[in-house]
Design a protein around this motif. Structure first.
Motif, PDB file in Angstrom:
ATOM      1  N   UNK A   1      78.035 -28.139  22.243  1.00  0.00           N
ATOM      2  CA  UNK A   1      76.836 -28.601  21.554  1.00  0.00           C
ATOM      3  C   UNK A   1      77.223 -29.752  20.635  1.00  0.00           C
ATOM      4  N   UNK A   2      76.293 -30.665  20.409  1.00  0.00           N
ATOM      5  CA  UNK A   2      76.568 -31.774  19.491  1.00  0.00           C
ATOM      6  C   UNK A   2      75.425 -31.932  18.507  1.00  0.00           C
TER       7      UNK A   2
ATOM      8  N   UNK B   1      74.526 -30.020  25.338  1.00  0.00           N
ATOM      9  CA  UNK B   1      73.224 -29.974  24.672  1.00  0.00           C
ATOM     10  C   UNK B   1      73.354 -30.617  23.292  1.00  0.00           C
ATOM     11  N   UNK B   2      72.385 -31.452  22.921  1.00  0.00           N
ATOM     12  CA  UNK B   2      72.289 -31.990  21.570  1.00  0.00           C
ATOM     13  C   UNK B   2      71.272 -31.166  20.794  1.00  0.00           C
ATOM     14  N   UNK B   3      71.571 -30.883  19.533  1.00  0.00           N
ATOM     15  CA  UNK B   3      70.690 -30.051  18.718  1.00  0.00           C
ATOM     16  C   UNK B   3      70.312 -30.798  17.441  1.00  0.00           C
TER      17      UNK B   3
ATOM     18  N   UNK C   1      71.277 -36.722  27.290  1.00  0.00           N
ATOM     19  CA  UNK C   1      71.739 -35.405  26.874  1.00  0.00           C
ATOM     20  C   UNK C   1      70.548 -34.488  26.642  1.00  0.00           C
ATOM     21  N   UNK C   2      70.555 -33.322  27.266  1.00  0.00           N
ATOM     22  CA  UNK C   2      69.492 -32.338  27.035  1.00  0.00           C
ATOM     23  C   UNK C   2      69.421 -32.036  25.543  1.00  0.00           C
ATOM     24  N   UNK C   3      68.198 -32.082  24.990  1.00  0.00           N
ATOM     25  CA  UNK C   3      68.050 -32.047  23.536  1.00  0.00           C
ATOM     26  C   UNK C   3      67.090 -30.948  23.117  1.00  0.00           C
TER      27      UNK C   3
ATOM     28  N   UNK D   1      66.191 -32.075  31.942  1.00  0.00           N
ATOM     29  CA  UNK D   1      65.756 -32.410  30.590  1.00  0.00           C
ATOM     30  C   UNK D   1      66.397 -33.719  30.132  1.00  0.00           C
ATOM     31  N   UNK D   2      67.665 -33.915  30.460  1.00  0.00           N
ATOM     32  CA  UNK D   2      68.329 -35.155  30.099  1.00  0.00           C
ATOM     33  C   UNK D   2      67.675 -36.365  30.743  1.00  0.00           C
TER      34      UNK D   2
END
Length: 411
Positions: free
Chosen positions: A236-237, A309-311, A332-334, A378-379
């Motif tokens: 995760x980022x 995944x980015x959060x 990136x899927x967020x 999603x990305x």
């Protein structure tokens, strides 16, 4: 058009709004002169980079002691510290000389002033040329409604100092923002949410100017997806300026309250917190094999391109979150909170997952970690969204329409 762009900091990729607007305006054929203050050699380097692109940069040094003195002098008064922080009498005099021109001819068609920290320069220039019939229109770009941000921070910030300071500043800031609504020829904000918050401050006999929305964008040619094969399956980022109180609160609450829920389903999950100047509370979150705090990095893109995944579980904030746009632009899927989604025009679940509450947020992240196909979809959807809605070229066209309308009204 000849445009004087007043910014209380040197535009760069971190100060992304002014950086891209002045570059786009210049690329569209306008002559742009940036009047600014600088505090460090790094900012001088950024100014030189803009000069190489044909943008005229006029900078005045602002020593940190000057900013500190500005704030000390303002403490017993009614002006917010934010508004006086970047004030430099030398810079104000330099801007006056620029606007005065020579041979009695005004060299600029319009003045654009960015942020609450730049507003005093706009007021100064208005006073200097108040009696001049040919004074160019002055636009104040508030960016965000700062009093709205402070109201939230005074309740939600993890930092006791931030809570105290924003409580001290909120009323003073709201009073000044209300005044500024009637001082300039046009007011801008990055989102309708912030524009409405500014409009709600209008009071008294002065007639407020319209508050128009000019969104933030993202450089989709710079923030591009990488090789899909390089994507991690468990990383995760979280990105942003990690000394900023809203981001500090976001990081602490995520690590303490959300990450453990994700780890129940994904024991090997790792969080990378990537951003400059992490506060002590953020540095303390680091755990080997679980939470990595990088501090300043030369380029955030490799981290975004390799994350699963980015959060962005912001619990309070204002404006449009650039960190969200950058993650989406990198494919990136967020997963974001409803607060982080306020300034966006998302439609459905195919662009970013919007989740409210810690349990729901953890569920959304966990589901994505379990499904490579869902992450890929999603990305791709997020990338398409920013290309359609947050292209700097289109945003600049909107700004030009506002400029032309003001100039025509003065003709």
């Amino acid at each position: 058009m000849n445009i004087l762009f007043v910014v209380p900091y040197v535009p760069d990729r971190i100060r992304t709004r002014s950086y891209h607007l002045v570059r786009q305006l210049a690329a569209h054929g306008h002559r742009v002169t940036v009047a600014t203050v600088w505090t460090s050699p790094r900012e001088l380097k950024s100014a030189e980079e803009l000069r190489r692109e044909g943008i005229d940069i006029r900078g005045t040094q602002l020593p940190l002691l000057r900013s500190a003195w500005n704030c000390i002098r303002a403490l017993p008064g009614r002006f917010p510290l934010q508004a006086v922080f970047s004030w430099s009498p030398g810079a104000a005099r330099a801007m006056t000389a620029l606007l005065a021109g020579s041979n009695g001819r005004r060299p600029f068609d319009l003045v654009h002033v960015e942020h609450l920290r730049g507003a005093l320069y706009g007021l100064w220039l208005k006073r200097q040329f108040q009696a001049e019939a040919d004074r160019p229109p002055i636009v104040w770009d508030s960016v965000d409604c700062i009093s709205l941000l402070f109201q939230q921070a005074s309740r939600r910030s993890r930092s006791a100092f931030s809570r105290w300071m924003t409580r001290f500043e909120t009323e003073r800031t709201a009073r000044l923002e209300a005044r500024l609504l009637s001082e300039f020829d046009q007011v801008l904000a990055t989102s309708e949410y912030d524009a409405q918050a500014l409009r709600s401050l209008a009071n008294g006999p002065r007639t407020p100017r319209a508050v128009s929305v000019v969104s933030n964008g993202v450089d989709a040619e710079y923030f591009t997806p990488g090789d899909p094969a390089s994507r991690s399956t468990n990383r995760l980022i979280m990105t942003g300026k990690m000394g900023y109180h809203a981001n500090v609160t976001m990081a602490v609450e995520f690590v303490r309250n959300i990450l453990p829920r994700v780890a129940e389903r994904h024991p090997d999950v790792e969080l990378w917190i990537v951003g400059k100047d992490p506060a002590r509370e953020v540095r303390r979150l680091a755990r080997p094999g679980r939470v990595h705090v990088t501090g300043t990095v030369p380029d955030v893109r490799p981290y975004l391109r390799t994350a699963a995944v980015a959060v962005a579980p912001l619990s309070y904030g204002a404006g449009i979150q650039n960190k969200v746009l950058e993650a989406m632009s990198c494919g990136t899927a967020t997963v974001i909170s409803d607060v982080a989604a306020r300034g966006l025009s998302l439609t459905g679940e195919g662009q970013a997952l919007v989740r409210t509450g810690e349990a729901e947020f953890a569920q959304g992240v966990s589901d994505l970690l379990s499904s490579p196909a869902a992450r890929a979809r999603l990305g791709e959807g997020g990338r398409r969204y920013v290309q359609q809605h947050h292209d700097w070229g289109r945003i600049t066209l909107r700004l030009e329409e506002i400029y032309h309308g003001l100039i025509r009204a003065r003709a």
